[in-house]
Design an enzyme around this catalytic site. Structure first.
Site, PDB file in Angstrom:
ATOM      1  N   GLY A   1       1.840   1.796  -2.274  1.00  0.00           N
ATOM      2  CA  GLY A   1       3.035   2.341  -2.599  1.00  0.00           C
ATOM      3  C   GLY A   1       2.552   4.028  -2.622  1.00  0.00           C
ATOM      4  O   GLY A   1       2.910   4.743  -1.592  1.00  0.00           O
TER       5      GLY A   1
ATOM      6  N   SER B   1      -2.485   0.003   2.459  1.00  0.00           N
ATOM      7  CA  SER B   1      -2.119   1.191   2.196  1.00  0.00           C
ATOM      8  C   SER B   1      -2.643   1.994   1.165  1.00  0.00           C
ATOM      9  O   SER B   1      -3.745   2.398   1.268  1.00  0.00           O
ATOM     10  CB  SER B   1      -0.507   0.810   2.111  1.00  0.00           C
ATOM     11  OG  SER B   1       0.265   2.015   2.211  1.00  0.00           O
ATOM     12  N   TYR B   2      -1.668   2.405   0.091  1.00  0.00           N
ATOM     13  CA  TYR B   2      -2.427   3.134  -0.909  1.00  0.00           C
ATOM     14  C   TYR B   2      -3.209   2.585  -1.691  1.00  0.00           C
ATOM     15  O   TYR B   2      -4.256   3.076  -2.731  1.00  0.00           O
ATOM     16  CB  TYR B   2      -1.186   3.685  -1.840  1.00  0.00           C
ATOM     17  CG  TYR B   2      -1.684   4.890  -2.800  1.00  0.00           C
ATOM     18  CD1 TYR B   2      -1.933   6.273  -2.349  1.00  0.00           C
ATOM     19  CD2 TYR B   2      -2.195   4.616  -3.865  1.00  0.00           C
ATOM     20  CE1 TYR B   2      -2.397   7.083  -3.069  1.00  0.00           C
ATOM     21  CE2 TYR B   2      -2.476   5.588  -4.847  1.00  0.00           C
ATOM     22  CZ  TYR B   2      -2.651   6.834  -4.196  1.00  0.00           C
ATOM     23  OH  TYR B   2      -3.138   8.053  -4.967  1.00  0.00           O
TER      24      TYR B   2
ATOM     25  N   ASP C   1       0.845  -0.233  13.458  1.00  0.00           N
ATOM     26  CA  ASP C   1       1.538   0.392  12.348  1.00  0.00           C
ATOM     27  C   ASP C   1       1.574   1.845  12.671  1.00  0.00           C
ATOM     28  O   ASP C   1       0.866   2.472  13.147  1.00  0.00           O
ATOM     29  CB  ASP C   1       0.525  -0.073  11.146  1.00  0.00           C
ATOM     30  CG  ASP C   1       0.719   1.061   9.819  1.00  0.00           C
ATOM     31  OD1 ASP C   1       2.138   1.306   9.803  1.00  0.00           O
ATOM     32  OD2 ASP C   1      -0.022   1.305   9.162  1.00  0.00           O
TER      33      ASP C   1
ATOM     34  N   HIS D   1       1.865  -2.633   9.607  1.00  0.00           N
ATOM     35  CA  HIS D   1       1.247  -2.277   8.407  1.00  0.00           C
ATOM     36  C   HIS D   1       0.770  -3.266   7.470  1.00  0.00           C
ATOM     37  O   HIS D   1      -0.205  -3.449   6.652  1.00  0.00           O
ATOM     38  CB  HIS D   1       2.150  -1.444   7.686  1.00  0.00           C
ATOM     39  CG  HIS D   1       1.705  -0.408   6.381  1.00  0.00           C
ATOM     40  ND1 HIS D   1       0.900   0.498   6.778  1.00  0.00           N
ATOM     41  CD2 HIS D   1       1.599  -0.698   5.056  1.00  0.00           C
ATOM     42  CE1 HIS D   1       0.306   0.929   5.364  1.00  0.00           C
ATOM     43  NE2 HIS D   1       1.206   0.282   4.561  1.00  0.00           N
TER      44      HIS D   1
END
Length: 480
Positions: free
Chosen positions: A125, A220-221, A405, A457
């Site tokens: 996020g 991701s984060y 992605d 992703h």
């Protein structure tokens, strides 16, 4: 004024929410814009600052007697027949004074659950749900059907080979909460500390896992979350008189780990995949300095805006996927992933009977909480020094990338690895799955890089079979 602000934060949690599936919604970019703006006026936290913040202090450990049995899920509403594994979910308190508690979901293995390793999965996020996104959309044992009420089994779920623990972190994400509204203003350092406190307490609740091989994985984060938590675990293992966590390795997918390479890699990917013109790409290359000391000029901002306009409404998390629309069923994704899946999950997880079965507090569940990112307090420009520390330890370090992605693309991952300046042990080669190329792999000194062909992703969503094959190789410590 402070009270008014806290009330604003508390009530805004019900409003500033969205999900990955929304057309044009990009939670990572939202928080990065804020952080880049702040960097213009303040020095960013250095590696030394962050390491100092992670210095050990006694960790809260609460009573756990009887909580494991209370957390066992009898059955999820709409669950298919023939489920052969145990599920648990509930809350672990990480700060009793603030009333801060993190929600988890455990899917044990249907076979060899008593000996298979434990894997903690984290979504990014920051502010997005590891349960709703990670478990229900990606690698968990179930998928929500289009009727919003029934589930089907995911035959490529990662609990086939590991006991998988999904953590909603930090507080304010998914079902996790705090009774102190200021806790929703958090950042990397506090998130790592809370995740560590969660693990220590969870292992007291589930003592059978205390000596089990343990792995961290995320996307991701979580390229920040996973290495930072791994570093904290290794540091605390040396000095704690509490639980020693048997960390064996980490795997981070399409991972945001370095801001410079995230930017250069993304725009190079847009250009090489015909999403932006030669002129826009050249304008970005000529006018943008994405280094930590670089200044983002008006010309750079303009060319980035042109890039956003040029790529139009392509779903950035999987550039070849259709958008969710009434006609989506007539235009299937090349990966056969239903682009409306997030809508089904949203409705299902907001059903009172479902929340009750999960032992969750009655809330308006959301895929992502934008407010968490809006008030994110600390975010190092790069976590490459942390990854280098982990590479120097005895644990396994894998970076993987779905190659369709556009948000944190394969180019960004390759540029980041280049900055690590580690030598190649096994040169780039295609790895195979069921007679087809599953992706490519490079074995570096103390690092492995794997691509998953045709995955966006959310790798396990778009290529579940190849994703499980990659993950099995990671647990085995063998190149695919």
């Amino acid at each position: 004024m402070k009270i008014i602000f806290h009330l604003f934060v508390h009530f805004s949690l019900l409003m500033f929410v969205s999900c990955y599936g929304d057309n044009g919604y990009d939670p990572l970019e939202n928080v990065l814009k804020i952080q880049r703006s702040r960097r213009k006026t303040q020095n960013h936290a250095s590696k030394e600052d962050v390491t100092a913040e992670y210095s050990y202090s006694p960790v809260y450990v609460g009573p756990q007697d009887g909580l494991k049995d209370a957390d066992k899920i009898t059955e999820l509403p709409g669950q298919p027949a023939g489920v052969e594994f145990d599920q648990y979910s509930g809350y672990v308190t990480v700060d009793p004074n603030h009333g801060r508690a993190l929600f988890y979901y455990l899917a044990q293995s249907p076979v060899n659950s008593s000996t298979n390793p434990l894997v903690l999965w984290l979504n990014g996020g920051p502010g997005c749900s590891s349960f709703g996104n990670g478990a229900m959309m990606e690698l968990g044992p179930f998928r929500v059907n289009a009727d919003n009420t029934t589930l089907s089994q995911n035959k490529y779920a990662w609990n086939k080979v590991a006991n998988v623990l999904f953590l909603e972190s930090p507080a304010g994400v998914g079902f996790s909460y705090s009774n102190t509204s200021s806790d929703y203003q958090t950042g990397d350092i506090q998130t790592a500390k809370d995740s560590y406190t969660f693990l220590v307490n969870w292992l007291e609740r589930f003592p059978d896992y205390k000596t089990r091989d343990f792995y961290l994985a995320g996307e991701s984060y979580a390229g920040h979350y996973v290495p930072q938590l791994a570093q904290l675990i290794l540091q605390n293992n040396k000095i704690t008189n509490q639980t020693v966590i048997n960390l064996k390795g980490i795997a981070i997918g399409n991972a945001y780990i370095d801001d410079e390479t995230a930017n250069t890699g993304m725009f190079d990917y847009f250009w090489s995949h015909a999403l932006i013109s030669d002129e826009i790409h050249e304008g970005i290359v000529s006018n943008c300095n994405f280094t930590e000391v670089g200044t983002i000029t008006a010309a750079c901002d303009d060319y980035q805006s042109q890039a956003t306009t040029a790529r139009s409404n392509i779903y950035i998390y999987d550039i070849y996927a259709p958008l969710c629309s009434p006609s989506s069923n007539s235009t299937p994704s090349i990966s056969e992933f239903d682009p409306c899946t997030q809508n089904y999950i949203y409705t299902y997880l907001n059903t009172p009977a479902v929340q009750q079965s999960l032992h969750a507090k009655p809330v308006q569940w959301e895929s992502c909480n934008t407010l968490i990112g809006l008030y994110w307090k600390d975010m190092p420009f790069t976590v490459l020094p942390v990854i280098q520390d982990l590479m120097a330890s005895d644990i396994r370090v894998w970076i993987y990338s779905g190659d369709t992605d556009g948000r944190v693309p394969v180019t960004s991952s390759r540029y980041s690895i280049n900055k690590l300046q580690t030598s190649v042990k096994t040169p780039w080669y295609p790895w195979m799955y069921e007679g087809e190329v599953g992706g490519c792999v490079v074995g570096y000194q103390n690092l492995t890089f794997v691509t998953i062909r045709g995955a966006g992703h959310f790798v396990p969503s778009y290529q579940p079979a190849r994703g499980l094959a990659f993950f099995s190789s990671f647990l085995e410590g063998k190149l695919p």
